[in-house]
Every structure is written in C-alpha cells, then in structure tokens.
Design an enzyme around this catalytic site. Structure first.
Site, PDB file in Angstrom:
ATOM      1  N   THR A  18      57.338  19.028  54.696  1.00  0.00           N
ATOM      2  CA  THR A  18      56.096  19.723  54.330  1.00  0.00           C
ATOM      3  C   THR A  18      55.500  19.090  53.076  1.00  0.00           C
ATOM      4  OG1 THR A  18      57.216  21.323  52.890  1.00  0.00           O
ATOM      5  CG2 THR A  18      56.966  21.919  55.221  1.00  0.00           C
ATOM      6  N   ASP A  19      54.205  19.346  52.873  1.00  0.00           N
ATOM      7  CA  ASP A  19      53.579  18.936  51.620  1.00  0.00           C
ATOM      8  C   ASP A  19      52.926  20.167  50.997  1.00  0.00           C
ATOM      9  OD1 ASP A  19      51.122  19.444  52.854  1.00  0.00           O
ATOM     10  OD2 ASP A  19      50.738  17.345  53.305  1.00  0.00           O
ATOM     11  N   GLN A  20      52.174  19.976  49.938  1.00  0.00           N
ATOM     12  CA  GLN A  20      51.667  21.150  49.234  1.00  0.00           C
ATOM     13  C   GLN A  20      50.556  21.892  49.985  1.00  0.00           C
ATOM     14  OE1 GLN A  20      50.606  19.341  45.423  1.00  0.00           O
ATOM     15  NE2 GLN A  20      48.445  19.603  45.889  1.00  0.00           N
TER      16      GLN A  20
END
Lengths: 133, 133, 133, 133
Positions: A16-18
């Site tokens: 995941t990323d932000q």
C-alpha cells in the site's frame, strides 16, 4: 486445457501507499507472479528456463488501472499467453477482485528470449511446446 | 578522516504505506544505500568487491524506529563502521530528519565475507585498509 | 490452540537481488505477512484494528539470517506472540524452508499501540483477548 | 523554461534482481520520482496537491525497455508533460544512462485528478498553471 491460469494474491501492507491502496508498480510484480504460475501450470518452472541458459527479458509493459486494491484483500491474477513467436512472447493479464470478478487492472508484457550472453535466441522447443499448451 | 559518511535520501511515494509514513522495511534499503556510499567515500565501490569474487552477506540486522519519515522529506543516512574483523564487518546507521538532525531511526547490520562458492573468507587486505580509513 | 501460526510464501522474482537470493529487507515484509495471518487466525483482521482507530507502530525489529531463500521456493513464516503488554506487543518469527523445516532466518518485531492522533494507547480489550488466544 | 526536468537516480542493490539488472517494476518507481521532481521544479510539491484535497490517480502506464541498468550506476529520469487536460494529465519519461545519454527505457503515465471522495475533478487552476510552465 484452459487458456488462462489464475493465482490468488493477498495484498500486503508493504504494497500500500499513502493513498491507502496498492501502489501502481506492484501490479507489475503481480503480473510476474501470474506468469510464473502460468509456466508452472504449463509444466515448467521459469527457473528451469534460466537454468537452461535462457532468460526472458521484458521489452514492453503496459497496464490500465480501472480500480484499486486495498490491504488484505485477495486479488486474482489471470494470465493468458497472447502470442508466442520464436524470439518473442506476449502475456496478457487481468487483476480481478476475488469474489466479485471485477476487473481492477489489465495489462500486457512482452518478452524477448536471450541466451546467457544476452544474444536474442529462439526459445527452446520444449518450452515453446509447454507454453502453447 | 571523519568516521561517519552521510547521504541524503528523499522519501519516495512508493516507500510510504497506508499509515502515511515510510514502511519499516525501507529503512533496511536506506541502510544499504548508506553503506554503499560509505564504501565509495572510502575509495572503492561495493560492486568492485563483488567483481573481485567476494560478497558481503548480511547475517544480522536490527533497527529501532524513534519517529517516522514522510513522503518527499529528505532524510540523512549516517553510516559508521562499528567493527571490522577479517571475516565480519559491522556497520551502524542513523537516519536523521534533514535540517533538524532529529534521529528517526538507528540500526546495525553485520556482514560476513564469502567467496563465489559461498565459503567464509577474509576480506581482501585492500578493501580492509580502505574501510578502516 | 497452537501458539504459532504458519503461512506459506513463494519467493517472487522481484524479491531476488543480484546475489541470486531474496534481498534482506524482504524478510521484514514476510514478517508482516506472518503477523497479518497470526491476527486472522486469532479472529480479527489487522485492518479491523485500524478501522477501530488504532495502529500498531513498529518500534524495533531484528533479524538473523542463517541461510538464504531462492526464487520460486516456498518458505514458511511461523509467527508467535512473544509478549503482550497493554501498550506493547512483541512477535517472534521463523522463516523455514518448506519441506525441510530448515530455519533460514529468525527475528522479532516490537509494536506500540497508538490512536489516530499518534498517542500511545492500550490495545482495546477485544483485540488483546484474541491475540492471547 | 525547459520543457523537460531531469533527476539523477543511483541504482540501489535492492532494485536489482537475479538477472543482475534493475527489476522492471522499479522503472515505474523512478517515473514517480521523475514526476515529483517535475512538480517541484514547476513550483509545487505533489504533497501540496494532496494537502489541498486532490490526488492524481494513475490510470495508465506503459514502458519500453531498450537496455538495462545495473547496481550503482546513475541514471537520469527525464520527465516531460505530454498533455494536460483539466481532469487528465499525461507525463512522458526517458531513463538515460548518465554520461552516455543512451536511452535505457522510455514510458508514459496518465493520471486522473480526483478529490478526497474519489470523484473526478478538474485540477485546481494554480497547479495547472504551474505544470504548464
């Protein structure tokens, strides 16, 4: 023989990323997991091909993102052999949300067969036969 | 000669996770960037060591996370040679928030020198001399 | 109830480095996959904990590498809850070569429970009860 | 104003795979580093855009690999704004071997502007003006 091969992938927190969804480059990693499984289901391991002194080098990739994948959900990577010429192989992929069969992303990779010196070569017959099913 | 070597790293979007901060495994990648730079500043490239038929295999790593790093901010990786024995090398790292010199994380990696067959070997003299500054 | 939870991971090509083995930072990703599975087997998803407004922030990690993992091989990540205090949780991991039960690596992560504002909090009772089995 | 923005990237050991070259998915990460730098040179940080409640979601990516990048070498990511419509932005990239200006790879990403609820929106005027230089 079915012309597509499916494999389940559970989205990792690391992926995941932000934005809270799987980062776009990870789909290319999932494509690779998909084509490894495709080879395995067709009777050889990609590692065997490398052990024989050949490599499939990626020359082109494209991916269209229709939706996003979240941490912990399971996606299906569905791989199909789109075309196989002696020195070039094209795979097609769909990434689907498991259970709903919604297409999250779809893409394509093109590969060139090279030998240990990096010279373009024909893919050995036995692998060609396997791949073509 | 200064006993630490600094390198700036700008946090990539890819390195964030859904908590909105750099994912914890990335610090180990940053440590690697730090020790590559340490070698470079000491007069050799880690790639040269591999070209000579040696590898430094990681045997142990530890990291303490004191704070977090966000997308786009610049962190300094400060690397120090903690100990060097013929067959084992220990590096220490601090990850600092640039400008504020706040320690975000600190850690250590231990490496064993092996030859191309994977046998434990003494690190060649010339690299030892460089590293020890 | 068994005090360890196992999950299989097949090493991805993306996870290898030019030494031909899984890059050391990936073990921390595998630890995360292991503790996600641990939570799941104990009755909750780590995502549920985040949805409740809590996070488990990693404060410390260590890993000892005894051997290496290669592309396409299946490793088992075996996760155990080492200690649980209201605001701190420690997990232990072993990475084993499937079939041979050889320990490739072992490590530990320590986590602090924080709320959505980043304040240290006690882990809600219901998750504590699940975790402790 | 120059219509391309360059940034240097030194290939990390973590980015190599067992073929001894940078793994193909990393180019998408480098593209992201390139467009972050593009925004910065045009007067805003991509983080500011997210802080304003907008996101640029990737809808399409393509990459052609002409050659490969090795550990420790420095590549230049050269980013250009190919097209900007109110709700869609297209960036073009070249990855060049530093010093030799040889094109290793080239690609394109397309992005859709969405608000915090995921609705497609026009990119705010001030960012549009910056981007267009």
């Amino acid at each position: 023989m079915k012309d597509t091969v499916d494999i389940d992938i559970q989205v990792r927190y690391a992926e995941t990323d932000q934005m809270g969804v799987a980062y776009y480059a990870n789909y290319l990693i999932w494509f690779e997991v998909g084509r490894s499984e495709f080879c395995r289901q067709r009777g050889f391991r990609y590692a065997d091909l490398e052990a024989s002194g050949y490599k499939l080098v990626v020359s082109d990739v494209s991916c269209r993102y229709r939706n996003s994948a979240r941490y912990d959900e399971i996606v299906i990577v569905r791989t199909r052999l789109k075309g196989v010429h002696k020195r070039m192989i094209t795979f097609e992929y769909q990434v689907l949300r498991k259970g709903q069969e919604e297409v999250i992303a779809e893409g394509e990779t093109r590969h060139i067969c090279v030998d240990s010196k990096g010279k373009t070569k024909s893919l050995p017959e036995k692998f060609l036969i396997c791949l073509s099913g």
